[in-house]
Structures are given as structure tokens and as C-alpha cells.
Design a protein around this motif. Structure first.
Motif, mmCIF file in Angstrom:
data_model
loop_
_atom_site.group_PDB
_atom_site.id
_atom_site.type_symbol
_atom_site.label_atom_id
_atom_site.label_comp_id
_atom_site.label_asym_id
_atom_site.label_seq_id
_atom_site.Cartn_x
_atom_site.Cartn_y
_atom_site.Cartn_z
ATOM 1 N N HIS A 113 -23.685 -23.334 -13.987
ATOM 2 C CA HIS A 113 -24.124 -23.881 -15.365
ATOM 3 C C HIS A 113 -24.183 -25.085 -15.531
ATOM 4 O O HIS A 113 -24.328 -25.704 -16.485
ATOM 5 C CB HIS A 113 -23.502 -22.691 -16.284
ATOM 6 C CG HIS A 113 -23.799 -21.306 -16.111
ATOM 7 N ND1 HIS A 113 -24.887 -20.702 -16.413
ATOM 8 C CD2 HIS A 113 -22.746 -20.465 -16.151
ATOM 9 C CE1 HIS A 113 -24.876 -19.465 -16.062
ATOM 10 N NE2 HIS A 113 -23.419 -19.262 -15.750
ATOM 11 N N ARG A 114 -23.847 -25.863 -14.387
ATOM 12 C CA ARG A 114 -23.631 -27.444 -14.699
ATOM 13 C C ARG A 114 -25.055 -28.144 -14.874
ATOM 14 O O ARG A 114 -25.931 -27.503 -14.213
ATOM 15 C CB ARG A 114 -22.692 -27.940 -13.374
ATOM 16 C CG ARG A 114 -21.489 -27.557 -13.210
ATOM 17 C CD ARG A 114 -20.377 -28.058 -14.389
ATOM 18 N NE ARG A 114 -19.415 -27.523 -14.042
ATOM 19 C CZ ARG A 114 -18.308 -27.879 -13.070
ATOM 20 N NH1 ARG A 114 -18.478 -29.071 -12.472
ATOM 21 N NH2 ARG A 114 -17.023 -27.419 -13.054
ATOM 22 N N LYS A 115 -24.982 -28.921 -15.696
ATOM 23 C CA LYS A 115 -26.331 -29.687 -16.057
ATOM 24 C C LYS A 115 -26.656 -30.912 -14.926
ATOM 25 O O LYS A 115 -25.812 -31.425 -14.541
ATOM 26 C CB LYS A 115 -26.154 -30.402 -17.501
ATOM 27 C CG LYS A 115 -25.689 -29.509 -18.439
ATOM 28 C CD LYS A 115 -26.818 -28.422 -18.800
ATOM 29 C CE LYS A 115 -26.629 -27.749 -20.049
ATOM 30 N NZ LYS A 115 -27.498 -26.542 -20.253
ATOM 31 N N LYS A 116 -27.950 -30.880 -14.615
ATOM 32 C CA LYS A 116 -28.410 -31.912 -13.738
ATOM 33 C C LYS A 116 -27.690 -31.937 -12.148
ATOM 34 O O LYS A 116 -27.565 -33.002 -11.867
ATOM 35 C CB LYS A 116 -28.562 -33.374 -14.445
ATOM 36 C CG LYS A 116 -29.200 -33.325 -15.493
ATOM 37 C CD LYS A 116 -29.077 -34.877 -16.243
ATOM 38 C CE LYS A 116 -29.789 -35.064 -17.677
ATOM 39 N NZ LYS A 116 -29.476 -36.236 -18.282
ATOM 40 N N LEU A 117 -27.507 -30.660 -11.803
ATOM 41 C CA LEU A 117 -26.547 -30.593 -10.691
ATOM 42 C C LEU A 117 -27.803 -30.047 -9.626
ATOM 43 O O LEU A 117 -28.620 -29.307 -9.693
ATOM 44 C CB LEU A 117 -25.547 -29.466 -10.676
ATOM 45 C CG LEU A 117 -24.651 -29.330 -9.352
ATOM 46 C CD1 LEU A 117 -24.021 -30.616 -9.142
ATOM 47 C CD2 LEU A 117 -23.935 -28.095 -9.506
ATOM 48 N N THR A 118 -27.746 -30.968 -8.325
ATOM 49 C CA THR A 118 -28.575 -30.623 -7.205
ATOM 50 C C THR A 118 -27.271 -30.085 -6.202
ATOM 51 O O THR A 118 -26.422 -30.759 -5.731
ATOM 52 C CB THR A 118 -29.088 -31.706 -6.756
ATOM 53 O OG1 THR A 118 -30.086 -32.362 -7.749
ATOM 54 C CG2 THR A 118 -29.877 -31.416 -5.523
ATOM 55 N N VAL A 119 -27.947 -28.889 -5.617
ATOM 56 C CA VAL A 119 -27.125 -28.196 -4.450
ATOM 57 C C VAL A 119 -27.758 -28.021 -3.102
ATOM 58 O O VAL A 119 -29.015 -27.562 -3.282
ATOM 59 C CB VAL A 119 -26.560 -26.741 -5.068
ATOM 60 C CG1 VAL A 119 -25.943 -26.017 -3.730
ATOM 61 C CG2 VAL A 119 -25.764 -27.119 -6.158
ATOM 62 N N VAL A 120 -27.229 -28.653 -2.162
ATOM 63 C CA VAL A 120 -28.079 -28.492 -0.997
ATOM 64 C C VAL A 120 -27.092 -27.256 -0.121
ATOM 65 O O VAL A 120 -25.872 -27.633 -0.347
ATOM 66 C CB VAL A 120 -27.848 -29.778 -0.144
ATOM 67 C CG1 VAL A 120 -28.506 -29.534 1.162
ATOM 68 C CG2 VAL A 120 -28.782 -30.940 -0.909
ATOM 69 N N THR A 121 -27.934 -26.484 0.331
ATOM 70 C CA THR A 121 -26.940 -25.447 1.221
ATOM 71 C C THR A 121 -27.737 -24.731 2.360
ATOM 72 O O THR A 121 -29.003 -24.981 2.439
ATOM 73 C CB THR A 121 -26.521 -24.098 0.219
ATOM 74 O OG1 THR A 121 -25.739 -23.376 0.693
ATOM 75 C CG2 THR A 121 -27.715 -23.271 -0.084
ATOM 76 N N ASN A 122 -26.966 -24.128 2.924
ATOM 77 C CA ASN A 122 -27.306 -23.472 4.270
ATOM 78 C C ASN A 122 -26.885 -21.783 4.160
ATOM 79 O O ASN A 122 -26.984 -21.134 5.280
ATOM 80 C CB ASN A 122 -27.173 -23.985 5.724
ATOM 81 C CG ASN A 122 -25.688 -23.968 5.988
ATOM 82 O OD1 ASN A 122 -24.702 -23.783 5.160
ATOM 83 N ND2 ASN A 122 -25.247 -24.012 7.091
ATOM 84 N N SER A 123 -26.384 -21.605 3.125
ATOM 85 C CA SER A 123 -26.046 -20.324 2.968
ATOM 86 C C SER A 123 -27.042 -19.441 2.087
ATOM 87 O O SER A 123 -27.295 -19.941 0.913
ATOM 88 C CB SER A 123 -24.485 -20.286 2.152
ATOM 89 O OG SER A 123 -24.350 -19.350 1.757
ATOM 90 N N LEU A 124 -27.411 -18.244 2.699
ATOM 91 C CA LEU A 124 -28.303 -17.469 1.988
ATOM 92 C C LEU A 124 -27.600 -16.723 0.667
ATOM 93 O O LEU A 124 -28.212 -16.620 -0.575
ATOM 94 C CB LEU A 124 -28.725 -16.121 2.789
ATOM 95 C CG LEU A 124 -29.547 -16.769 4.161
ATOM 96 C CD1 LEU A 124 -30.059 -15.767 4.869
ATOM 97 C CD2 LEU A 124 -30.990 -17.509 3.524
ATOM 98 N N PRO A 125 -26.524 -16.292 0.672
ATOM 99 C CA PRO A 125 -25.941 -15.954 -0.472
ATOM 100 C C PRO A 125 -25.668 -16.835 -1.622
ATOM 101 O O PRO A 125 -25.570 -16.614 -2.935
ATOM 102 C CB PRO A 125 -24.271 -15.354 0.118
ATOM 103 C CG PRO A 125 -24.500 -14.971 1.410
ATOM 104 C CD PRO A 125 -25.456 -15.964 2.177
ATOM 105 N N VAL A 126 -25.185 -18.211 -1.198
ATOM 106 C CA VAL A 126 -25.173 -19.219 -2.102
ATOM 107 C C VAL A 126 -26.561 -19.465 -2.687
ATOM 108 O O VAL A 126 -26.574 -19.344 -4.112
ATOM 109 C CB VAL A 126 -24.738 -20.552 -1.481
ATOM 110 C CG1 VAL A 126 -25.024 -21.779 -2.466
ATOM 111 C CG2 VAL A 126 -23.254 -20.349 -1.353
#
Length: 254
Positions: A113-126
Motif C-alpha cells: 500500500h506504499r505510494k509511488k513504490l516500484t518493486v522488481v522481483t523474480n518471485s511468482l508469489p511476490v
């Protein structure tokens, strides 16, 4: 409940109860036998469960590392505390990397719920956890590791250097003062090494059972790690040792 959610629930139930009858699963999930059998066939084909007479059980792990499904429900309270602590380091507007792993998965719930956050991931559950949030989600492209529910990538199929990551949250299977962090799988280690190299700040999220272990593949020495966040069950003998390194050891208390 979506099929993927049902299948994850089946794995969680089997991790706790070890063996379950078909009737127990249909009652627990409130679904028909036909729906359950479709889910069980998928999980069997993936090698995650084994069918036995009248029921099912988790497939036996053939390697030194326990399965992702087992890790997702083991030491859950400790992993949740670690994730909650790590979420305090995430600011609005950050671009962060969330690694594949049962501990790093937990942080997704705290930052969604953070604003203007970008998340890079290699996790399918994430990725699934963040799918319906306002987070800008970037999935690393590459080869799917079904048993780890992750993606492993190589330079020739994913341009890592285009990423501008402020903070990386990394998993590992072993931590020692002498050798740093290590893991069981070479392909996962390649992605972790690359993200550690690219990120401005590196946080390792590891429950206390990882300390004192040096497993198959070296990922990084401690001088590459800014902070390790663990739970309060960590052996206290490690605390003075970390004070002699450049890596901060943070203990997530109750």
C-alpha cells in the motif's frame, strides 16, 4: 478462491498435517471432489505432492534444501517479524528488489500500500501478492523454477543494468562471518549476485536458523551486505562478531 490459491492452501495443509484424505480436503476447502482432483493432478504433475491410497502427501524433497512450500509455512512468526522490520526501511518513491524466498515474500504484504513504490522481483508469489495493488511491478524475465516458484535470469535474456534499484531484499540459506551468505542453487545465486552488485543498499532477510551455515554456493561476502535482519532466536554469540564487520545486524524483536 482461484485455483492457484486453492493449490497453495492444499500445500499449506499438507505441510502441517503431513497426510490428508480426499474427504478431509474437500471439507476443508469446501469444494467438490472433481475440483479437488483437478488441483491434485496439477500439483502431482508439478512434483509437489504424491498420491497415496485414499489421500495425498507432500512429495519428498530430494535435496539438502527443504521445499519452497515447506519453507512458506515454517518459522512463519519469525519471518513475519523480520519482514515487518524490513518494511520500515522502505520509503515512498523507492525502487526495491524483492528476492524469491519464503522470508522475502512476507515483506510484500507490508509494502503493497506504499505510494509511488516500484518493486522488481523474480518471485511468482511476490508478484501475485502485489498484482492488485498500486505498486509498479517489474517481473524479471527468464526461466521458471517451478519448485522454487521463481524466475532465474541471465544477462543474455534480461538487461539487469537498465534497473535502478535503491534497496535489495535478499534471501539466503547460510550465513557465516568468514564466508558471508550462501545458497543451495547456482541459478538463484546468479540473480542474487547481480542484484547485490546493482543495488545501492543490500538487506539480507534471514531467520536465525541460517546462521553458522555455509552451504553449496557462495553469494556474497559480508562487505557487500549493508544489513542482515533476523529474529530474536539468533545465537547471541554472533552479535559481538558482527560488530567487528561493516555489516549491521538488526534483530526483529516481538
Amino acid at each position: 478462491m482461484f485455483p492457484l490459491e486453492r493449490q497453495q492452501k492444499i500445500i499449506e495443509l499438507l505441510t502441517i498435517r503431513k497426510v490428508m484424505k480426499i474427504t478431509e480436503l474437500t471439507d476443508e476447502l469446501k469444494i467438490s471432489v472433481d475440483t479437488l482432483r483437478r488441483d491434485l493432478n496439477i500439483l502431482t504433475d508439478q512434483g509437489r505432492i504424491e498420491k497415496i491410497y485414499g489421500g495425498v502427501k507432500l512429495a519428498e524433497s530430494r535435496f539438502g534444501e527443504s521445499s519452497m512450500d515447506e519453507r512458506m509455512v515454517s518459522h512463519l512468526e519469525e519471518k513475519d517479524r523480520i519482514a515487518r522490520k524490513c518494511s520500515e526501511f522502505v520509503a515512498e518513491g523507492d525502487c526495491i528488489y524483492i528476492d524469491s524466498g519464503s522470508t522475502t515474500y512476507q515483506i510484500a504484504k507490508y509494502v503493497k500500500h506504499r505510494k509511488k513504490l516500484t518493486v522488481v522481483t523474480n518471485s511468482l508469489p511476490v508478484a501475485m501478492e502485489l498484482m492488485d495493488s498500486d505498486v509498479e511491478l517489474i517481473m524479471i524475465g527468464g526461466k521458471i523454477r517451478r519448485e522454487e516458484q521463481s524466475v532465474v535470469a541471465y544477462e543474455y535474456i534480461f538487461n539487469f543494468h537498465e534497473l535502478n534499484v535503491q534497496k535489495a531484499f535478499i534471501c539466503c540459506s547460510g550465513i557465516t562471518i568468514e564466508r558471508g551468505i550462501s545458497d543451495y542453487n547456482l541459478e538463484e545465486a546468479i540473480t542474487r549476485k547481480k542484484m547485490i552488485e546493482l543495488s545501492k543498499e543490500v538487506y539480507v532477510m534471514a531467520d536465525s536458523t541460517k546462521f553458522g551455515k555455509d552451504v553449496t554456493v557462495s553469494i556474497a561476502s559480508l562487505d557487500k551486505i549493508d544489513c542482515i535482519v533476523t529474529d530474536s532466536n539468533v545465537n547471541r554469540s554472533f552479535i559481538p562478531k558482527f560488530k567487528k564487520t561493516g555489516t549491521e545486524l538488526v534483530i526483529a524483536e516481538m
